[in-house]
Scaffold this motif. Structure first.
Motif, PDB file in Angstrom:
ATOM      1  N   GLN A  50       0.824  -1.208   0.000  1.00  0.00           N
ATOM      2  CA  GLN A  50       0.000   0.000   0.000  1.00  0.00           C
ATOM      3  C   GLN A  50       0.864   1.267   0.000  1.00  0.00           C
ATOM      4  N   MET A  51       1.992   1.213   0.719  1.00  0.00           N
ATOM      5  CA  MET A  51       2.870   2.385   0.802  1.00  0.00           C
ATOM      6  C   MET A  51       3.542   2.663  -0.541  1.00  0.00           C
ATOM      7  N   TYR A  52       3.933   1.616  -1.246  1.00  0.00           N
ATOM      8  CA  TYR A  52       4.482   1.797  -2.598  1.00  0.00           C
ATOM      9  C   TYR A  52       3.446   2.479  -3.501  1.00  0.00           C
ATOM     10  N   VAL A  53       2.206   2.013  -3.403  1.00  0.00           N
ATOM     11  CA  VAL A  53       1.128   2.572  -4.233  1.00  0.00           C
ATOM     12  C   VAL A  53       0.886   4.036  -3.858  1.00  0.00           C
ATOM     13  N   GLU A  54       0.835   4.321  -2.555  1.00  0.00           N
ATOM     14  CA  GLU A  54       0.598   5.691  -2.088  1.00  0.00           C
ATOM     15  C   GLU A  54       1.687   6.660  -2.555  1.00  0.00           C
ATOM     16  N   LYS A  55       2.915   6.158  -2.618  1.00  0.00           N
ATOM     17  CA  LYS A  55       4.045   7.007  -3.017  1.00  0.00           C
ATOM     18  C   LYS A  55       4.259   6.994  -4.542  1.00  0.00           C
ATOM     19  N   SER A  56       3.403   6.259  -5.260  1.00  0.00           N
ATOM     20  CA  SER A  56       3.506   6.143  -6.729  1.00  0.00           C
ATOM     21  C   SER A  56       4.879   5.638  -7.157  1.00  0.00           C
ATOM     22  N   LEU A  57       5.394   4.665  -6.392  1.00  0.00           N
ATOM     23  CA  LEU A  57       6.692   4.072  -6.703  1.00  0.00           C
ATOM     24  C   LEU A  57       6.502   2.736  -7.416  1.00  0.00           C
ATOM     25  N   GLU A  58       7.252   2.541  -8.473  1.00  0.00           N
ATOM     26  CA  GLU A  58       7.200   1.270  -9.186  1.00  0.00           C
ATOM     27  C   GLU A  58       7.856   0.183  -8.344  1.00  0.00           C
ATOM     28  N   ILE A  59       7.248  -0.989  -8.288  1.00  0.00           N
ATOM     29  CA  ILE A  59       7.788  -2.107  -7.511  1.00  0.00           C
ATOM     30  C   ILE A  59       8.527  -3.033  -8.474  1.00  0.00           C
ATOM     31  N   SER A  60       9.775  -3.339  -8.153  1.00  0.00           N
ATOM     32  CA  SER A  60      10.557  -4.228  -9.011  1.00  0.00           C
ATOM     33  C   SER A  60      10.035  -5.660  -8.877  1.00  0.00           C
ATOM     34  N   PRO A  61      10.260  -6.512  -9.886  1.00  0.00           N
ATOM     35  CA  PRO A  61       9.824  -7.918  -9.788  1.00  0.00           C
ATOM     36  C   PRO A  61      10.406  -8.628  -8.562  1.00  0.00           C
ATOM     37  N   GLN A  62      11.643  -8.310  -8.207  1.00  0.00           N
ATOM     38  CA  GLN A  62      12.272  -8.932  -7.029  1.00  0.00           C
ATOM     39  C   GLN A  62      11.509  -8.589  -5.753  1.00  0.00           C
ATOM     40  N   ILE A  63      11.299  -7.282  -5.537  1.00  0.00           N
ATOM     41  CA  ILE A  63      10.604  -6.833  -4.324  1.00  0.00           C
ATOM     42  C   ILE A  63       9.165  -7.351  -4.335  1.00  0.00           C
ATOM     43  N   ALA A  64       8.529  -7.348  -5.498  1.00  0.00           N
ATOM     44  CA  ALA A  64       7.154  -7.861  -5.597  1.00  0.00           C
ATOM     45  C   ALA A  64       7.097  -9.331  -5.201  1.00  0.00           C
ATOM     46  N   GLY A  65       8.084 -10.108  -5.638  1.00  0.00           N
ATOM     47  CA  GLY A  65       8.132 -11.527  -5.281  1.00  0.00           C
ATOM     48  C   GLY A  65       8.276 -11.732  -3.786  1.00  0.00           C
ATOM     49  N   LEU A  66       9.142 -10.927  -3.162  1.00  0.00           N
ATOM     50  CA  LEU A  66       9.339 -11.043  -1.711  1.00  0.00           C
ATOM     51  C   LEU A  66       8.055 -10.706  -0.956  1.00  0.00           C
ATOM     52  N   LEU A  67       7.412  -9.602  -1.322  1.00  0.00           N
ATOM     53  CA  LEU A  67       6.200  -9.173  -0.622  1.00  0.00           C
ATOM     54  C   LEU A  67       5.062 -10.176  -0.819  1.00  0.00           C
ATOM     55  N   CYS A  68       4.937 -10.711  -2.041  1.00  0.00           N
ATOM     56  CA  CYS A  68       3.887 -11.698  -2.310  1.00  0.00           C
ATOM     57  C   CYS A  68       4.118 -12.955  -1.480  1.00  0.00           C
ATOM     58  N   ALA A  69       5.387 -13.394  -1.409  1.00  0.00           N
ATOM     59  CA  ALA A  69       5.738 -14.580  -0.614  1.00  0.00           C
ATOM     60  C   ALA A  69       5.395 -14.368   0.856  1.00  0.00           C
ATOM     61  N   ALA A  70       5.666 -13.160   1.370  1.00  0.00           N
ATOM     62  CA  ALA A  70       5.378 -12.854   2.777  1.00  0.00           C
ATOM     63  C   ALA A  70       3.877 -12.948   3.065  1.00  0.00           C
ATOM     64  N   ILE A  71       3.059 -12.431   2.144  1.00  0.00           N
ATOM     65  CA  ILE A  71       1.599 -12.474   2.339  1.00  0.00           C
ATOM     66  C   ILE A  71       1.105 -13.922   2.308  1.00  0.00           C
ATOM     67  N   ILE A  72       1.574 -14.696   1.341  1.00  0.00           N
ATOM     68  CA  ILE A  72       1.179 -16.110   1.253  1.00  0.00           C
ATOM     69  C   ILE A  72       1.563 -16.842   2.536  1.00  0.00           C
ATOM     70  N   SER A  73       2.778 -16.562   3.038  1.00  0.00           N
ATOM     71  CA  SER A  73       3.273 -17.229   4.239  1.00  0.00           C
ATOM     72  C   SER A  73       2.452 -16.866   5.474  1.00  0.00           C
ATOM     73  N   ASP A  74       2.269 -15.552   5.694  1.00  0.00           N
ATOM     74  CA  ASP A  74       1.578 -15.103   6.912  1.00  0.00           C
ATOM     75  C   ASP A  74       0.102 -15.485   6.923  1.00  0.00           C
ATOM     76  N   THR A  75      -0.524 -15.578   5.749  1.00  0.00           N
ATOM     77  CA  THR A  75      -1.966 -15.898   5.696  1.00  0.00           C
ATOM     78  C   THR A  75      -2.216 -17.382   5.393  1.00  0.00           C
ATOM     79  N   LEU A  76      -1.118 -18.165   5.350  1.00  0.00           N
ATOM     80  CA  LEU A  76      -1.230 -19.589   4.978  1.00  0.00           C
ATOM     81  C   LEU A  76      -2.023 -19.732   3.676  1.00  0.00           C
ATOM     82  N   MET A  77      -1.612 -18.977   2.681  1.00  0.00           N
ATOM     83  CA  MET A  77      -2.245 -18.897   1.363  1.00  0.00           C
ATOM     84  C   MET A  77      -3.738 -18.601   1.511  1.00  0.00           C
TER      85      MET A  77
END
Length: 552
Positions: A364-391
C-alpha cells in the motif's frame, strides 16, 4: 557535506518470511524517497528455510545479522588524529600534536597497526628528565633528525646515519682543555673557532654541530670526511642548540608500547565505560576489526554519543525485539499485530493495520508514493503475504491481503498456488534439524497481566511430520519454562491442508488456560483445535482474554 546517518530496518527475533521481506522492501522504499540517510535491512535472528527459499528464488541477499543495538565505539565521535612513524623526532611529534590540538599521539607501523603511544606528559617528562649526556646516543638518534631539530643542515657525512655511542658535549673550553673531556664518538656543540673544530676531529668525535651560521673551513671538511665525522651547520646560537637537541630523539624511545588500552569499533560502550573511568587517560586509541588504528576517543565522547536509529517492522513487543532495544532510538514502526510493550521517548510514525501481513501495508505504501515495484521486491512481498496468511486460509487474511498478493504476483511473474506449494514444502522440511532449532524457529514471548508465556508454532503440509514432531518437542518446552520469567509454554502444530492445529502445553495452569479459552479437553497429550491456524488472531487474543477475565 554532512555524513549520511545509517538507519537500520529490522524485524523480530526468530524472524519469519514477513519480517525479513518487509525489512528489505521498506529499506528499498526509504532509500528511494530519502537521500539524506542510508537505510539498511537487518535481521535479529536466524533465517528459516522457507525464507531462505524465497530469497534464493528471487535472487536477493539475506539482511546482515544484528544481535544487539546497544551503542558501540563506532557510534561515538572518533577523533581522527593521525598515526605517525616511530622514527619521527619528539620535536616533530610535538608540532603535530600542537597543530591538531591532540594530547595523545598514536605511533603506527607501515601496515597501519598500532605500535605505541606518546602523550604531552611523556614529552614533558623526557625533557625534564634529560640529565644524562648519553640520552641522544642511547635513543639511537639519526643525524638528519638532529639537523632538522636544531634548524641546520648536514655539511659532511651521512645524514641517514645514527648517533649510537658517546655523549653530548658543549665545547666551551680552550682547545688545550677540551681534549681532556672529549672522547671518541662524542657529539660536540661548537662556535666559530677553527682550532676547536680541528681539536674535535682529532679526538675522533662522531658529530660536530657548529652554531650561528658558521662556515666550516675546507680543511676541516676534508678531515671530517676522512674520519667519517658528521658536521652539522646550525643557524641557532649555542644555547638554543643545547636546549633543543634532546628533542631530536625518535619517539620510539619514549613511547608506551606495553599493555596499551585500545578499543575496537565494535566494542559496546557499556563494556568500556568502567575501563575509561578506571584508567583516566585523556584519550584511548580505537582500532577496526583488522587491528588498524583509526582514531581516538575520550570520556567526553561518551556524553555526545549517538544512539542507533531503528525502524521496526512486523512487531512492537519489547520481548520480541532485538537485544538492548532501550539503548536505541526508534523512529518508526510498521506492524499488523496487537499493541505491545514498547515505549518511545518521542512521538513516532506508527502504522499499524488489521491486515494479515506487514507486506500488505508495504504494498500500500508503494502505491501511495507512486513508486514502481521491481519484480524482485514484488516476489518477496507476495511470498510474505502467502506465508503469513497460509495462502489466504488464516482468519487474519483480509481482502486487502488477497488484492495485494494478486497484484504483486503479476509483477513478479509467479502463479500463487504453484509458488505457495513450493514455498511451504521448502519451509516445512524439518529433516536434519535438531529439535531445539525447530522449537525456536518461530517462538515468541508475550506478557499479559504480569503473566509471561511463550508460544511456538510449526506449520506443515505433512500430518506424519507433525505427529513425529509431537513426541520430541515436550522436553524442549520443559527447558524453556522458567527462562526469562516464562511460566507457561505452548506449541502449535499447524496442519496447513486440514486448517487445524494441535496445541501442546507445559507449565502450571497452561492446560487450564487452553481448556478455558477454547472449551476443549486434552486428548493424546494435546488439544485439537479445528480451524485454528493463527497464533496472532486466534490463539493469543483468546489466551489474553481468559487471563484478564480470571484476574478481574
Amino acid at each position: 557535506m554532512a555524513k549520511q546517518r545509517k538507519i537500520y530496518i529490522i524485524g523480530h527475533k526468530n524472524p519469519d518470511t514477513d519480517s525479513i521481506c518487509s525489512a528489505i522492501a521498506y529499506a528499498d522504499l526509504k532509500n528511494r524517497l530519502n537521500k539524506g540517510n542510508k537505510y539498511a535491512a537487518k535481521r535479529a535472528g536466524q533465517i528459516n528455510e522457507e525464507t531462505e527459499y524465497v530469497l534464493k528464488r528471487f535472487g536477493v541477499e539475506a539482511p546482515g545479522y544484528l544481535s544487539d543495538v546497544g551503542t558501540q565505539v563506532k557510534d561515538m565521535e572518533i577523533r581522527e588524529t593521525p598515526g605517525v612513524e616511530h622514527s619521527i623526532s619528539i620535536k616533530d611529534a610535538w608540532a603535530i600534536m600542537k597543530q591538531t590540538s591532540a594530547v595523545t599521539l598514536p605511533i603506527t607501523k607501515e601496515d597501519g597497526k598500532l605500535e605505541g603511544l606518546i602523550t604531552t606528559g611523556d614529552i614533558a617528562k623526557s625533557y625534564m628528565d634529560a640529565h644524562d649526556n648519553y640520552f641522544l646516543s642511547n635513543a639511537k638518534t639519526q643525524y638528519r633528525s638532529i639537523a632538522n631539530t636544531v634548524e641546520g643542515k648536514v655539511v659532511t657525512g651521512n645524514p641517514h646515519g645514527y648517533f649510537v655511542k658517546g655523549k653530548v658535549v658543549i665545547g666551551a673550553a680552550h682547545p688545550d682543555k677540551m681534549g681532556e673531556f672529549l672522547e671518541e664518538d662524542d657529539l660536540v656543540i661548537l662556535g666559530d673557532r677553527h682550532e676547536d673544530h680541528l681539536c674535535a676531529i682529532e679526538q675522533n668525535v662522531s658529530c660536530i654541530i657548529v652554531c650561528n651560521h658558521t662556515e666550516v673551513e675546507q680543511d676541516i671538511k676534508d678531515a671530517a670526511e676522512k674520519n667519517q665525522c658528521v658536521i652539522i651547520q646550525s643557524a641557532l646560537d649555542t644555547f638554543s642548540v643545547a636546549r633543543l637537541i634532546n628533542q631530536s630523539i625518535p619517539v620510539k624511545h619514549i613511547m608506551k608500547k606495553d599493555n596499551l588500552i585500545t578499543f575496537q569499533t565494535d566494542d559496546y560502550t557499556d563494556n568500556i565505560k568502567d575501563i575509561m573511568v578506571k584508567n583516566r587517560h585523556r584519550a584511548f586509541p580505537v582500532v577496526n576489526k583488522h587491528g588498524k588504528y583509526i582514531g581516538t576517543v575520550s570520556r567526553r565522547n561518551l556524553l555526545g554519543m549517538k544512539k542507533k536509529q531503528l525502524i521496526l517492522v512486523d512487531h512492537n513487543e519489547k520481548t520480541q525485539a532485538v537485544d538492548n532495544i532501550d539503548s536505541a532510538e526508534i523512529l518508526e514502526i510498521i506492524d499488523h499485530h496487537r499493541l505491545g510493550s514498547l515505549e518511545t521517548l518521542q512521538p513516532i510514525m506508527f502504522r499499524n493495520q488489521p491486515v494479515g501481513c506487514t507486506a500488505t501495508i508495504l504494498y500500500q505504501m508503494y502505491v501511495e508514493k507512486s513508486l514502481e515495484i521491481s519484480p524482485q521486491i514484488a516476489g518477496l512481498l507476495c511470498a510474505a503475504i502467502i506465508s503469513d496468511t497460509l495462502m489466504f486460509r488464516s482468519p487474519t487474511c483480509t481482502s486487502s491481503d488477497k488484492m495485494a498478493a494478486g497484484a504483486l504476483a503479476l509483477i513478479a511473474g509467479i502463479n500463487i498456488e504453484e509458488f505457495a506449494k513450493e514455498m511451504f514444502t521448502a519451509g516445512s522440511n524439518l529433516k536434519g534439524k535438531t529439535i531445539e532449532v525447530i522449537f525456536y524457529q518461530d517462538f515468541k514471548r508475550f506478557t499479559s497481566d504480569k503473566v509471561n508465556f511463550g508460544v511456538g508454532q510449526i506449520s506443515s503440509m505433512s500430518a506424519e511430520e507433525l505427529k513425529d514432531l509431537k513426541k520430541r518437542i515436550l522436553p524442549v518446552m520443559k527447558h524453556e519454562c522458567g527462562k526469562n520469567g516464562v511460566s507457561m509454554v505452548f506449541f502449535m502444530l499447524t496442519n496447513i491442508l486440514e486448517e487445524s492445529s494441535e496445541i501442546l502445553c507445559y507449565g502450571d495452569g497452561s492446560g487450564r488456560l487452553v481448556e478455558e479459552s477454547f472449551e476443549v479437553k486434552e486428548k493424546n497429550g494435546g488439544y485439537m483445535l479445528p480451524g485454528v491456524v493463527s497464533r496472532k488472531k486466534q490463539l493469543i487474543p483468546a489466551f489474553i482474554g481468559t487471563l484478564q477475565q480470571n484476574n478481574s
